[in-house]
Design a protein around this motif. Structure first.
Motif, mmCIF file in Angstrom:
data_model
loop_
_atom_site.group_PDB
_atom_site.id
_atom_site.type_symbol
_atom_site.label_atom_id
_atom_site.label_comp_id
_atom_site.label_asym_id
_atom_site.label_seq_id
_atom_site.Cartn_x
_atom_site.Cartn_y
_atom_site.Cartn_z
ATOM 1 N N LYS A 17 0.762 -0.927 0.095
ATOM 2 C CA LYS A 17 0.119 -0.008 0.177
ATOM 3 C C LYS A 17 0.982 1.216 0.022
ATOM 4 N N PHE A 18 1.968 1.204 0.741
ATOM 5 C CA PHE A 18 3.088 2.337 0.743
ATOM 6 C C PHE A 18 3.762 2.538 -0.597
ATOM 7 N N ARG A 19 3.945 1.568 -1.053
ATOM 8 C CA ARG A 19 4.485 1.636 -2.601
ATOM 9 C C ARG A 19 3.554 2.123 -3.389
ATOM 10 N N ALA A 20 2.250 1.647 -3.294
ATOM 11 C CA ALA A 20 1.395 2.193 -4.384
ATOM 12 C C ALA A 20 0.964 3.782 -3.947
ATOM 13 N N ALA A 21 0.899 4.232 -2.647
ATOM 14 C CA ALA A 21 0.470 5.544 -2.672
ATOM 15 C C ALA A 21 1.843 6.282 -2.935
ATOM 16 N N ASN A 22 2.835 5.997 -2.865
ATOM 17 C CA ASN A 22 4.102 6.642 -3.233
ATOM 18 C C ASN A 22 4.202 6.727 -4.729
ATOM 19 N N ALA A 23 3.949 5.869 -5.384
ATOM 20 C CA ALA A 23 3.798 5.761 -6.816
ATOM 21 C C ALA A 23 2.792 6.755 -7.278
ATOM 22 N N LEU A 24 1.525 6.445 -6.537
ATOM 23 C CA LEU A 24 0.424 7.280 -7.140
ATOM 24 C C LEU A 24 0.703 8.914 -6.980
ATOM 25 N N GLY A 25 1.496 9.030 -5.916
ATOM 26 C CA GLY A 25 1.961 10.490 -5.495
ATOM 27 C C GLY A 25 2.864 11.183 -6.324
ATOM 28 N N ASN A 26 3.900 10.398 -6.899
ATOM 29 C CA ASN A 26 4.844 10.875 -7.816
ATOM 30 C C ASN A 26 4.524 10.834 -9.268
ATOM 31 N N SER A 27 3.198 10.089 -9.545
ATOM 32 C CA SER A 27 2.584 10.402 -10.810
ATOM 33 C C SER A 27 1.828 11.451 -10.959
ATOM 34 N N MET A 28 1.070 11.743 -9.985
ATOM 35 C CA MET A 28 0.266 13.025 -9.725
ATOM 36 C C MET A 28 1.128 14.327 -9.851
ATOM 37 N N GLU A 29 2.341 14.245 -9.018
ATOM 38 C CA GLU A 29 3.111 15.283 -9.058
ATOM 39 C C GLU A 29 3.769 15.607 -10.528
ATOM 40 N N MET A 30 4.227 14.298 -10.961
ATOM 41 C CA MET A 30 4.571 14.661 -12.486
ATOM 42 C C MET A 30 3.553 15.026 -13.518
ATOM 43 N N GLU A 31 2.331 14.912 -13.349
ATOM 44 C CA GLU A 31 1.387 15.102 -14.133
ATOM 45 C C GLU A 31 0.937 16.552 -13.921
ATOM 46 N N ASP A 32 1.073 17.151 -12.555
ATOM 47 C CA ASP A 32 0.865 18.598 -12.013
ATOM 48 C C ASP A 32 1.805 19.434 -12.881
ATOM 49 N N SER A 33 3.006 18.736 -12.842
ATOM 50 C CA SER A 33 4.442 19.399 -13.338
ATOM 51 C C SER A 33 4.125 19.700 -14.870
ATOM 52 N N LEU A 34 3.736 18.696 -15.548
ATOM 53 C CA LEU A 34 3.466 18.754 -16.831
ATOM 54 C C LEU A 34 2.532 19.706 -17.481
ATOM 55 N N SER A 35 1.322 19.767 -16.591
ATOM 56 C CA SER A 35 0.122 20.469 -16.883
ATOM 57 C C SER A 35 0.679 22.122 -16.645
ATOM 58 N N SER A 36 1.415 22.296 -15.694
ATOM 59 C CA SER A 36 1.777 23.494 -15.474
ATOM 60 C C SER A 36 2.892 24.201 -16.474
ATOM 61 N N VAL A 37 3.722 23.276 -17.067
ATOM 62 C CA VAL A 37 4.581 23.638 -18.135
ATOM 63 C C VAL A 37 3.680 23.931 -19.470
ATOM 64 N N ILE A 38 2.648 23.035 -19.837
ATOM 65 C CA ILE A 38 1.769 23.317 -20.961
ATOM 66 C C ILE A 38 0.925 24.410 -20.828
ATOM 67 N N LEU A 39 0.512 24.653 -19.484
ATOM 68 C CA LEU A 39 -0.454 25.581 -19.353
ATOM 69 C C LEU A 39 0.449 27.022 -19.646
ATOM 70 N N GLU A 40 1.613 27.086 -19.208
ATOM 71 C CA GLU A 40 2.776 28.310 -19.269
ATOM 72 C C GLU A 40 2.907 28.504 -20.835
ATOM 73 N N SER A 41 3.022 27.253 -21.541
ATOM 74 C CA SER A 41 3.219 27.479 -22.949
ATOM 75 C C SER A 41 2.013 28.441 -23.566
ATOM 76 N N LEU A 42 0.991 28.320 -23.109
ATOM 77 C CA LEU A 42 -0.057 28.990 -23.867
ATOM 78 C C LEU A 42 0.103 30.442 -23.715
ATOM 79 N N SER A 43 0.840 30.918 -22.945
ATOM 80 C CA SER A 43 1.210 32.356 -22.563
ATOM 81 C C SER A 43 2.367 32.972 -23.605
ATOM 82 N N LYS A 44 2.947 31.763 -24.225
ATOM 83 C CA LYS A 44 4.086 32.353 -25.029
ATOM 84 C C LYS A 44 4.001 32.191 -26.757
ATOM 85 N N LYS A 45 3.649 33.458 -27.364
ATOM 86 C CA LYS A 45 3.268 33.745 -28.469
ATOM 87 C C LYS A 45 4.168 32.834 -29.567
ATOM 88 N N SER A 46 5.176 32.628 -29.215
ATOM 89 C CA SER A 46 6.287 31.943 -30.212
ATOM 90 C C SER A 46 5.696 30.600 -30.430
#
Length: 217
Positions: A17-46
């Motif tokens: 359960k600990f391993r699963a929770a840790n993996a899920l947390g890492n996955s969510m963190e990576m997803e949030d990080s990727l989303s923030s990068v993509i969202l930031e790209s929307l403000s870059k006209k280039s």
């Protein structure tokens, strides 16, 4: 030699359960990080080579790779192998794509006669983050229910199932919370659909959001 202490079934279950929770947390963190990068790209006209203009004529910038990654329709539109340069303007199913205009900073201009810039911007935001803007998703009012109907139609038109489902669920929540919004939803579905070219034959497919509103009228 000392024998190692083995894990009993309870300890092993706790460890898994600990391993699963840790993996899920890492996955969510990576997803949030990727989303923030993509969202930031929307403000870059280039990086935004597509300009989407709704019926209020307010442009929304978006990167073609983001649109194409979610929709085969967009992929065909922006990354087709066709080299026909004579087709400067392509009219398809209620929207117009204008490409190759050197006077514009965008490579493509996409005109959506049925949607306002608020709905278009919210749809692009969803493609970047897999969530709608909080102000739109959490406030049940007539403006937002109409925007949700337009977002639903954008998803249907460009075959983005995740967007269709999210708009449908949110619109249903609005109508269940405030029944008076049912009439606004039904009206917007009618108006928006009529602004899509009949060649697309969209009316022949089931509009589940319109059907839900009609059921509760």
């Amino acid at each position: 030699a000392k024998r190692g202490v083995g894990l009993n079934s309870n300890s092993m279950a706790g460890y898994m359960k600990f391993r699963a929770a840790n993996a899920l947390g890492n996955s969510m963190e990576m997803e949030d990080s990727l989303s923030s990068v993509i969202l930031e790209s929307l403000s870059k006209k280039s990086l935004c080579d597509v300009e989407i203009i709704g019926r209020d004529k307010v442009p929304v910038q978006a990167p073609s790779y983001l649109l194409a990654a979610h929709s085969e329709v967009f992929q065909e539109m922006f990354y087709s192998e066709s080299n026909d340069d004579t087709a400067a303007e392509t009219k398809l199913s209620g929207y117009v794509v204008v490409g190759g205009d050197t006077k514009s900073s965008s490579s493509h201009t996409l005109e959506l006669a049925f949607a306002t810039w608020d709905a278009i911007e919210a749809a692009v935001h969803f493609l970047a983050t897999h969530s709608l803007p909080r102000g739109l998703e959490n406030e049940a009012n007539e403006f937002n229910i109409r925007s949700m109907c337009q977002i639903h139609l954008i998803g249907r038109l460009f075959k983005i199932t995740s967007l269709v489902n999210q708009a449908y669920r949110t619109a249903r929540l609005f109508m269940n919370k405030m029944p008076r919004l049912v009439c606004a939803a039904f009206d917007e579905c009618n108006v928006s659909t009529k602004l899509v070219s009949p060649k697309y034959n969209l009316c022949s497919s089931l509009d589940e959001l319109k059907a839900y509103a009609l059921y509760y009228m």
